[in-house]
Motif scaffolding. Structure first.
Motif, short mmCIF file in Angstrom:
data_model
loop_
_atom_site.label_atom_id
_atom_site.label_comp_id
_atom_site.label_asym_id
_atom_site.label_seq_id
_atom_site.Cartn_x
_atom_site.Cartn_y
_atom_site.Cartn_z
N ARG A 49 0.82 -1.21 0.00
CA ARG A 49 0.00 0.00 0.00
C ARG A 49 0.85 1.27 0.00
O ARG A 49 0.51 2.27 -0.63
N THR A 50 1.99 1.25 0.69
CA THR A 50 2.74 2.49 0.89
C THR A 50 4.00 2.61 0.04
O THR A 50 4.54 3.70 -0.10
N ALA A 51 4.50 1.49 -0.50
CA ALA A 51 5.84 1.54 -1.13
C ALA A 51 5.92 2.54 -2.28
O ALA A 51 6.83 3.37 -2.32
N LEU A 52 4.95 2.45 -3.21
CA LEU A 52 5.03 3.35 -4.37
C LEU A 52 4.86 4.82 -3.97
O LEU A 52 5.66 5.67 -4.36
N PRO A 53 3.80 5.15 -3.17
CA PRO A 53 3.72 6.54 -2.73
C PRO A 53 4.97 6.99 -1.98
O PRO A 53 5.41 8.13 -2.15
N ALA A 54 5.59 6.08 -1.22
CA ALA A 54 6.78 6.47 -0.45
C ALA A 54 7.90 6.91 -1.38
O ALA A 54 8.57 7.92 -1.11
N ILE A 55 8.11 6.19 -2.48
CA ILE A 55 9.23 6.60 -3.34
C ILE A 55 8.89 7.78 -4.25
O ILE A 55 9.75 8.29 -4.95
N THR A 56 7.62 8.21 -4.22
CA THR A 56 7.33 9.43 -4.98
C THR A 56 7.86 10.67 -4.25
O THR A 56 8.13 11.68 -4.88
N VAL A 57 7.99 10.56 -2.93
CA VAL A 57 8.39 11.75 -2.16
C VAL A 57 9.78 12.25 -2.59
O VAL A 57 9.93 13.44 -2.89
N PRO A 58 10.81 11.37 -2.66
CA PRO A 58 12.09 11.90 -3.15
C PRO A 58 12.01 12.42 -4.59
O PRO A 58 12.74 13.36 -4.93
N ALA A 59 11.13 11.84 -5.41
CA ALA A 59 11.00 12.34 -6.78
C ALA A 59 10.43 13.76 -6.78
O ALA A 59 10.91 14.64 -7.50
N ILE A 60 9.42 13.98 -5.93
CA ILE A 60 8.84 15.32 -5.83
C ILE A 60 9.88 16.28 -5.27
O ILE A 60 10.06 17.39 -5.75
N TRP A 61 10.58 15.79 -4.26
CA TRP A 61 11.58 16.62 -3.59
C TRP A 61 12.66 17.09 -4.56
O TRP A 61 12.99 18.28 -4.59
N THR A 62 13.21 16.17 -5.37
CA THR A 62 14.30 16.60 -6.26
C THR A 62 13.79 17.47 -7.41
O THR A 62 14.56 18.25 -7.95
N GLY A 63 12.51 17.34 -7.79
CA GLY A 63 12.03 18.13 -8.91
C GLY A 63 11.41 19.46 -8.52
O GLY A 63 11.17 20.31 -9.37
N PHE A 64 11.17 19.62 -7.23
CA PHE A 64 10.45 20.81 -6.76
C PHE A 64 11.18 22.10 -7.11
O PHE A 64 10.57 23.05 -7.63
N GLY A 65 12.48 22.15 -6.87
CA GLY A 65 13.25 23.37 -7.09
C GLY A 65 13.21 23.82 -8.54
O GLY A 65 12.86 24.96 -8.84
N ILE A 66 13.52 22.90 -9.44
CA ILE A 66 13.60 23.31 -10.84
C ILE A 66 12.23 23.69 -11.38
O ILE A 66 12.08 24.65 -12.13
N THR A 67 11.18 22.95 -10.93
CA THR A 67 9.83 23.30 -11.36
C THR A 67 9.47 24.71 -10.91
O THR A 67 8.96 25.52 -11.69
N THR A 68 9.76 25.00 -9.65
CA THR A 68 9.46 26.33 -9.12
C THR A 68 10.19 27.41 -9.91
O THR A 68 9.61 28.43 -10.27
N LEU A 69 11.48 27.17 -10.19
CA LEU A 69 12.26 28.22 -10.85
C LEU A 69 11.79 28.45 -12.29
O LEU A 69 11.76 29.58 -12.76
N ILE A 70 11.40 27.37 -12.98
CA ILE A 70 10.89 27.56 -14.34
C ILE A 70 9.54 28.29 -14.30
O ILE A 70 9.29 29.20 -15.09
N MET A 71 8.70 27.91 -13.34
CA MET A 71 7.42 28.61 -13.17
C MET A 71 7.67 30.09 -12.87
O MET A 71 7.00 30.97 -13.41
N LEU A 72 8.64 30.34 -12.00
CA LEU A 72 8.95 31.72 -11.61
C LEU A 72 9.40 32.53 -12.82
O LEU A 72 8.97 33.68 -13.01
N ALA A 73 10.25 31.93 -13.65
CA ALA A 73 10.71 32.62 -14.86
C ALA A 73 9.51 33.01 -15.72
O ALA A 73 9.46 34.11 -16.27
N GLY A 74 8.53 32.10 -15.79
CA GLY A 74 7.33 32.40 -16.56
C GLY A 74 6.51 33.50 -15.94
O GLY A 74 6.02 34.40 -16.62
N LEU A 75 6.38 33.46 -14.61
CA LEU A 75 5.59 34.49 -13.92
C LEU A 75 6.20 35.87 -14.11
O LEU A 75 5.49 36.86 -14.30
N LEU A 76 7.54 35.92 -14.06
CA LEU A 76 8.20 37.22 -14.17
C LEU A 76 8.07 37.80 -15.57
O LEU A 76 8.25 38.99 -15.78
N ASP A 77 7.74 36.95 -16.53
CA ASP A 77 7.55 37.39 -17.90
C ASP A 77 6.21 38.09 -18.13
O ASP A 77 6.02 38.75 -19.14
#
Lengths: 275, 295
Positions: free
Chosen positions: B155-183
């Motif tokens: 029940r928990t294994a797959l959701p558990a390993i999504t957390v590091p995936a979200i964690w490592t992608g969060f920064g770059i997603t935010t920064l690309i979104m931010l670049a778009g917002l500033l435009d």
């Protein structure tokens, strides 16, 4: 009436940003602290944030492990070489495609750009067959050469070159400079921004590569840092404190490099992905 | 002699192109052509290839584990990608209001997990999910709950390993979104304010439509990146429990490393590539069907 600089909404924004940033960074801090704990303490309940005794010897023992030293050394050497080659090869091609007229230009352009749409994992296995037939296994070249030619990097640098005004090189051409001289004396000195982006990307790609080194490097003395950490995880997972210490040390060069160049990376994100 | 040929620079051009052409040919074009060829053969390192037609593809398609791996990859992507986009979008809006040094600090700090790579992220979360002394169960304990065997339960294994995936992608997603917002020009927001639009109205009628291309870009690249994920299952769960976290690439690489005949894993890789390309195309078409508003 002047607004006070610290409005409630600004205080709220600042605090919330701090909290999110703190949560994002926390796993790394947690890893670093775990590296200072003793084997009993690192997984003991209830958790303590700071180690009761700071075991600096965890870190020094990793630093003195010859396999760790070799892994860090060869990965660094490989990454730097890969970075330089990536920039040089793709910049030269970018210049040719953006400025020179030559036979079959259109054909070669399509040929190179096609490679952009072939995903790495579809060819990982057959690339392995190719490099083993070429006798490249267990040599550092096998980690460096296959990724150098990159349609993405070439395209990225080319976009930058297309924006350099023609007038500069026309003057040089009339003065009798040849194409190589124009490339090295006019284009290269102006190329720092795209080179930093492509260079850092290449460095990180090499440093964080995993499956390719696992397939092609079987000699322990040439293990890359990702393999070293993975082997540690498979063989010595009971020593969680040392696993955390070695992982922290493995992350350190990347983080330092990133902090030095982050200005470029952050400022150019938009340029790299979207335009 | 004075008439220098400006139009044809064959020598210079081919000298400069040779490295990229050699590299592309040897390490991309040849392996790709070879992959297509060998997927129709039964072939191992120690025997001559035997033509088997579509057998390799058929074997994969009828292997429940392969279809399960594709589903696992899709589920994993479905957990990670929307979470990442929503968190990135919200946080980018917050960071947009920050100024000066503090803004630079936040932008640099959230990007660090992206650069350390998935192997280290996996190792950190292996530690966090430890049953006895892990941070995750410690936090669960605050709410008076029993410890959970995060990585061992179906029940928990797959959701558990999504957390590091979200964690490592969060920064770059935010920064690309931010670049778009500033435009997005501030004048749009000012005009909307005069019309009486609230925060939500501005978000709905200005920000989201103008961010369309960036969101599309993040969706397509994020989809490819997440469904190709294999490092996290490799490091954290080894595909377990009972293949619950075996993503398509994990499946393919395991078969390559363990099978004697490699035609089958190559056929699987090619099929996965086709599925992936098709889905990316569908995402792209659906989102692009309404013409993006010009900024």
């Amino acid at each position: 009436m002047r607004k006070s600089t610290w409005t409630w909404s600004r205080i709220f924004t600042t605090i919330l940003s701090l909290v999110v940033t703190g949560i994002t960074i926390f796993p790394l801090v947690w890893m670093g602290l775990a590296g200072f704990k003793s084997q009993e303490e690192v997984l003991a309940a209830p958790l303590k944030f700071f180690p009761t005794v700071w075991h600096f010897e965890n870190y020094t023992s990793i630093l003195h492990d010859p396999l760790f030293q070799k892994a860090m050394g060869t990965t660094f050497l490989g990454a730097i070489t890969f970075m330089i080659l990536s920039v040089a090869v793709n910049a030269a091609a970018a210049y040719a495609f953006s400025r020179l007229e030559f036979s079959f230009k259109k054909f070669w352009w399509v040929y190179v750009m096609t490679t952009y749409f072939i995903p790495g994992f579809a060819i990982t296995i057959t690339s392995f067959v190719v490099v083993s037939k070429l006798g490249m296994l267990d040599k550092l070249a096998v980690l460096i050469l296959p990724g150098v030619a990159s349609a993405y990097s070439m395209f990225f640098i080319r976009q930058f070159y297309l924006n350099i005004p023609l007038a500069l090189e026309e003057a040089a051409l009339i003065d009798g400079a040849n194409r190589f001289q124009i490339f090295t004396r006019i284009f290269l000195p102006m190329s720092l921004p795209p080179f930093v982006i492509i260079g850092i990307g290449a460095y990180l790609g090499y440093w964080n590569a995993f499956v390719w080194p696992v397939m092609t490097m079987t000699n322990e003395n040439w293990f890359q840092i990702g393999q070293y950490i993975f082997n540690f995880r498979s063989g010595r997972v009971a020593e969680m404190h040392l696993l955390m210490a070695s992982s922290f040390l493995a992350a350190l060069p990347t983080v330092i490099l990133f902090l030095i160049f982050q200005k470029y990376i952050v400022a150019n994100l938009k340029m790299s992905g979207l335009k | 002699m004075f008439k220098k040929n400006f139009r044809h620079d064959n020598l210079a051009a081919y000298a400069m192109l040779t490295p990229i052409l050699l590299g592309s040919t040897i390490f991309i074009i040849v392996p790709f052509a070879y992959a297509i060829y060998i997927s129709f053969y039964e072939w191992g390192f120690y025997q001559a290839p035997v033509f088997v037609g579509f057998k390799n593809f058929y074997v994969n398609l009828t292997d429940e584990l392969f279809t399960k791996a594709i589903w696992t990859g899709l589920k994993f992507t479905l957990y990670v990608l929307p979470t990442q986009l929503v968190l990135g979008f919200l946080f980018a809006n917050l960071v947009k209001g920050l100024k000066g040094k503090f803004a630079s600090f936040v932008k640099a700090a959230i990007y660090i997990p992206t650069v350390i790579g998935l192997i280290l992220a996996g190792v950190i979360f292996l530690f966090i999910y430890d049953y006895l002394g892990g941070l995750a169960n410690y936090v669960v304990g605050w709410f008076g709950l029993e410890p959970i065997a995060w990585l061992a339960e179906v029940r928990t294994a797959l959701p558990a390993i999504t957390v590091p995936a979200i964690w490592t992608g969060f920064g770059i997603t935010t920064l690309i979104m931010l670049a778009g917002l500033l435009d997005i020009s501030e004048s749009y927001y000012e005009a909307a304010e005069i019309e009486g639009a609230g925060t939500f109205g501005k978000m709905r009628h200005i920000t989201l439509p103008l961010m369309r291309n960036i969101i599309l870009f993040l969706l397509v690249t994020g989809f490819t990146a997440q469904i190709s994920q294999f490092e996290l299952p490799w490091v954290i769960t080894n595909g377990g429990p009972v293949n619950e976290t075996a993503t398509p690439n994990f499946y393919i690489l395991q078969h390559f490393l363990n099978d004697v005949l490699i035609g089958r894993s190559i056929a699987a890789a090619l099929m996965f590539f086709v599925v992936l390309g098709a889905i990316s195309l569908v995402i792209f078409k659906v989102l692009n069907s309404e013409k993006a508003v010009d900024g």
